[in-house]
Scaffold this motif. Structure first.
Motif, PDB file in Angstrom:
ATOM      1  N   SER A  29       0.832  -1.210   0.000  1.00 47.59           N
ATOM      2  CA  SER A  29       0.000   0.000   0.000  1.00 47.59           C
ATOM      3  C   SER A  29       0.865   1.258   0.000  1.00 47.59           C
ATOM      4  N   SER A  30       1.977   1.219   0.698  1.00 47.31           N
ATOM      5  CA  SER A  30       2.895   2.354   0.713  1.00 47.31           C
ATOM      6  C   SER A  30       3.501   2.592  -0.669  1.00 47.31           C
ATOM      7  N   TYR A  80       2.092   1.824  -3.517  1.00 48.30           N
ATOM      8  CA  TYR A  80       1.024   2.384  -4.341  1.00 48.30           C
ATOM      9  C   TYR A  80       0.797   3.855  -4.018  1.00 48.30           C
ATOM     10  N   LEU A  81       0.845   4.199  -2.735  1.00 43.95           N
ATOM     11  CA  LEU A  81       0.651   5.597  -2.338  1.00 43.95           C
ATOM     12  C   LEU A  81       1.743   6.482  -2.929  1.00 43.95           C
ATOM     13  N   TYR A 114      -3.770   5.536  -6.008  1.00 45.14           N
ATOM     14  CA  TYR A 114      -4.563   5.681  -4.799  1.00 45.14           C
ATOM     15  C   TYR A 114      -5.618   4.595  -4.619  1.00 45.14           C
ATOM     16  N   CYS A 126      -3.954   1.530  -3.382  1.00 45.78           N
ATOM     17  CA  CYS A 126      -3.543   1.766  -1.998  1.00 45.78           C
ATOM     18  C   CYS A 126      -4.732   1.551  -1.064  1.00 45.78           C
ATOM     19  N   CYS A 156      -5.582  -2.142  -0.627  1.00 43.17           N
ATOM     20  CA  CYS A 156      -4.653  -2.831   0.279  1.00 43.17           C
ATOM     21  C   CYS A 156      -4.977  -2.502   1.733  1.00 43.17           C
ATOM     22  N   CYS A 157      -5.237  -1.243   2.010  1.00 43.21           N
ATOM     23  CA  CYS A 157      -5.559  -0.840   3.383  1.00 43.21           C
ATOM     24  C   CYS A 157      -6.851  -1.497   3.855  1.00 43.21           C
TER      25      CYS A 157
END
Length: 87
Positions: free
Chosen positions: A41-42, A44-45, A50, A53, A56-57
């Motif tokens: 996720s990091s 992707y961020l 977004y 991300c 994933c979160c």
């Protein structure tokens, strides 16, 4: 300094590790998979992806909602949480 190519490369590796761990149920494997998804996720961020991300979160949050609520409570009320060690 952002290196988009490095984030893309790292994301591919984290995604592969996540997929390889998907069938494993041992606690260590579950924890490692969660760490891979958070790192993914990091990536992707930092690559401005977004929607990926957020997915994933959401995957991580869906895994242990009770633990999440307990952690939020402890962070918001550290002196009142009798199960937590003193900060």
């Amino acid at each position: 300094m952002r290196l988009p190519g490095r984030y893309t490369e790292a994301a591919e590796k984290y995604a592969r590790a996540r997929d390889n761990l998907s069938d494993m149920t041992h606690a260590d494997a579950v924890q490692l998979r969660r760490a891979c998804v958070l790192n993914l996720s990091s990536c992707y961020l930092n690559s401005s992806k977004y929607e990926a991300c957020i997915q994933c979160c959401q995957e991580v949050l869906a895994g242990e909602p009770a633990q999440l609520l307990f952690t939020v409570y402890c962070l918001k009320q550290p002196g009142r949480c009798v199960l937590c060690a003193p900060w």
